[in-house]
Motif scaffolding. Structure first.
Motif, short mmCIF file in Angstrom:
data_model
loop_
_atom_site.label_atom_id
_atom_site.label_comp_id
_atom_site.label_asym_id
_atom_site.label_seq_id
_atom_site.Cartn_x
_atom_site.Cartn_y
_atom_site.Cartn_z
N ALA A 123 7.93 -8.36 -1.47
CA ALA A 123 9.01 -9.10 -2.15
C ALA A 123 8.49 -9.59 -3.50
O ALA A 123 7.32 -9.94 -3.65
CB ALA A 123 9.47 -10.26 -1.28
N HIS A 124 9.39 -9.61 -4.48
CA HIS A 124 9.04 -10.03 -5.83
C HIS A 124 10.05 -11.09 -6.27
O HIS A 124 11.21 -10.76 -6.55
CB HIS A 124 9.06 -8.82 -6.77
CG HIS A 124 8.65 -9.14 -8.16
ND1 HIS A 124 7.33 -9.29 -8.53
CD2 HIS A 124 9.38 -9.35 -9.29
CE1 HIS A 124 7.27 -9.57 -9.82
NE2 HIS A 124 8.49 -9.60 -10.30
N GLY A 125 9.65 -12.32 -6.29
CA GLY A 125 10.56 -13.40 -6.69
C GLY A 125 11.44 -13.85 -5.54
O GLY A 125 11.21 -13.52 -4.38
N LEU A 132 12.10 -5.75 4.77
CA LEU A 132 12.01 -4.33 4.39
C LEU A 132 10.63 -3.89 3.95
O LEU A 132 10.43 -2.71 3.62
CB LEU A 132 13.02 -4.04 3.28
CG LEU A 132 14.47 -4.08 3.72
CD1 LEU A 132 15.40 -4.13 2.52
CD2 LEU A 132 14.77 -2.87 4.58
N ILE A 133 9.66 -4.80 3.95
CA ILE A 133 8.32 -4.46 3.49
C ILE A 133 7.74 -3.34 4.35
O ILE A 133 7.87 -3.35 5.56
CB ILE A 133 7.42 -5.71 3.52
CG1 ILE A 133 8.00 -6.81 2.63
CG2 ILE A 133 5.99 -5.37 3.08
CD1 ILE A 133 8.45 -6.38 1.27
N LYS A 134 7.12 -2.38 3.70
CA LYS A 134 6.51 -1.18 4.29
C LYS A 134 7.53 -0.10 4.66
O LYS A 134 7.15 0.94 5.18
CB LYS A 134 5.62 -1.50 5.49
CG LYS A 134 4.41 -2.36 5.13
CD LYS A 134 3.51 -2.55 6.31
CE LYS A 134 2.33 -3.42 5.93
NZ LYS A 134 1.45 -3.69 7.05
N ALA A 135 8.81 -0.34 4.41
CA ALA A 135 9.82 0.69 4.68
C ALA A 135 9.61 1.85 3.70
O ALA A 135 9.29 1.65 2.53
CB ALA A 135 11.23 0.12 4.53
N ILE A 136 9.82 3.06 4.18
CA ILE A 136 9.72 4.25 3.34
C ILE A 136 11.14 4.72 3.02
O ILE A 136 12.01 4.72 3.89
CB ILE A 136 8.91 5.35 4.05
CG1 ILE A 136 7.48 4.85 4.28
CG2 ILE A 136 8.90 6.65 3.22
CD1 ILE A 136 6.59 5.79 5.05
N LEU A 137 11.36 5.08 1.76
CA LEU A 137 12.67 5.52 1.29
C LEU A 137 12.72 7.04 1.24
O LEU A 137 11.86 7.68 0.64
CB LEU A 137 12.94 4.94 -0.11
CG LEU A 137 12.86 3.42 -0.23
CD1 LEU A 137 13.00 3.00 -1.69
CD2 LEU A 137 13.94 2.77 0.62
N TRP A 138 13.75 7.61 1.86
CA TRP A 138 13.92 9.06 1.94
C TRP A 138 15.27 9.46 1.35
O TRP A 138 16.23 8.70 1.42
CB TRP A 138 13.90 9.52 3.40
CG TRP A 138 12.57 9.37 4.06
CD1 TRP A 138 12.07 8.25 4.64
CD2 TRP A 138 11.57 10.37 4.22
NE1 TRP A 138 10.82 8.50 5.15
CE2 TRP A 138 10.48 9.79 4.90
CE3 TRP A 138 11.49 11.72 3.84
CZ2 TRP A 138 9.34 10.49 5.22
CZ3 TRP A 138 10.34 12.41 4.17
CH2 TRP A 138 9.28 11.81 4.85
N ILE A 139 15.32 10.67 0.78
CA ILE A 139 16.58 11.27 0.34
C ILE A 139 16.61 12.71 0.82
O ILE A 139 15.58 13.29 1.15
CB ILE A 139 16.74 11.25 -1.21
CG1 ILE A 139 15.62 12.07 -1.88
CG2 ILE A 139 16.81 9.85 -1.74
CD1 ILE A 139 15.88 12.40 -3.31
N GLU A 140 17.80 13.27 0.85
CA GLU A 140 17.93 14.70 1.13
C GLU A 140 17.57 15.44 -0.14
O GLU A 140 17.91 15.01 -1.24
CB GLU A 140 19.38 15.03 1.52
CG GLU A 140 19.80 14.43 2.83
CD GLU A 140 19.06 15.03 4.01
OE1 GLU A 140 18.78 16.24 4.01
OE2 GLU A 140 18.74 14.26 4.93
N SER A 141 16.86 16.56 -0.03
CA SER A 141 16.56 17.34 -1.23
C SER A 141 17.85 17.97 -1.73
O SER A 141 18.73 18.32 -0.96
CB SER A 141 15.50 18.41 -0.94
OG SER A 141 15.94 19.28 0.06
N ASP A 142 17.95 18.10 -3.04
CA ASP A 142 19.16 18.60 -3.68
C ASP A 142 18.95 20.06 -4.08
O ASP A 142 18.22 20.33 -5.03
CB ASP A 142 19.48 17.75 -4.91
CG ASP A 142 20.77 18.13 -5.59
OD1 ASP A 142 21.44 19.08 -5.12
OD2 ASP A 142 21.12 17.49 -6.59
#
Length: 182
Positions: free
Chosen positions: A9-11, A78-88
């Motif tokens: 977290a930041h702030g 949410l700390i340590k959560a990994i963000l994923w997206i579908e490849s386009d």
């Protein structure tokens, strides 16, 4: 594709510092971009997605504000959560650029013979390293054009031209009984 990890977290207003796994964060983290979260099953965020409200650089660190995350205590969940997206698939392919998931599992060939399979890609400051599984051992192969001249994802192979000793033991020279340098 994995594009980032939430660090801390930041702030007080829900901002979260990011560890980036993308070459173009300003394009990837635009307002409205949605990411699937990888969190433990016990997390209240398990199975959910998050949407970028704002992305900015603070003191040379990437920071993201997410919709529904308005305070520090929510951000800390949410700390340590990994963000994923579908490849386009519509995204233009960059020459000599591959995603890790495209390389993992490829057959590694030297002089037309298989010497193992790519089991992992490590991203180090100097260069990327292909980790090649060769039976009971792992071989670290610098992912540079001189050693990996060809990657053919469609054919399922990587061609290597490694220096002597990378995949085999180097025979020791017989001792002559003379001190080194004489």
């Amino acid at each position: 594709m994995r594009v980032g990890r939430l660090l801390k977290a930041h702030g007080l207003k829900g901002a979260i510092k990011l560890e980036l796994y993308t070459d173009d964060p300003d394009r990837r983290f635009t307002p409205g971009a949605t990411f699937t979260l990888q969190v433990p099953e016990t997390s209240p965020w398990h199975g959910k997605t998050v949407t970028v409200r704002e992305f900015r650089w603070m003191n040379s660190h990437p920071v993201v504000f997410l919709e529904g995350v308005a305070d520090r205590s929510t951000a800390e969940q949410l700390i340590k959560a990994i963000l994923w997206i579908e490849s386009d698939p519509a995204e233009p392919a960059e020459a000599d650029a591959w995603y890790d998931h495209q390389l993992i599992g490829l057959d590694v060939q030297r002089d037309g013979k298989s010497v193992g399979h790519v089991i992992r890609v490590d991203h180090l400051p100097a260069q990327d390293i292909l980790i090649v599984g060769d039976g009971d051992r792992e071989v670290l192969v610098p992912f540079v054009k001189a050693i990996v001249p060809e990657v053919d994802v469609a054919a399922g192979r990587v061609v290597v031209t490694p220096p002597a000793g990378l995949f085999e033991e180097i025979a020791e020279e017989p001792e002559t009984g003379e001190p080194d340098g004489v």
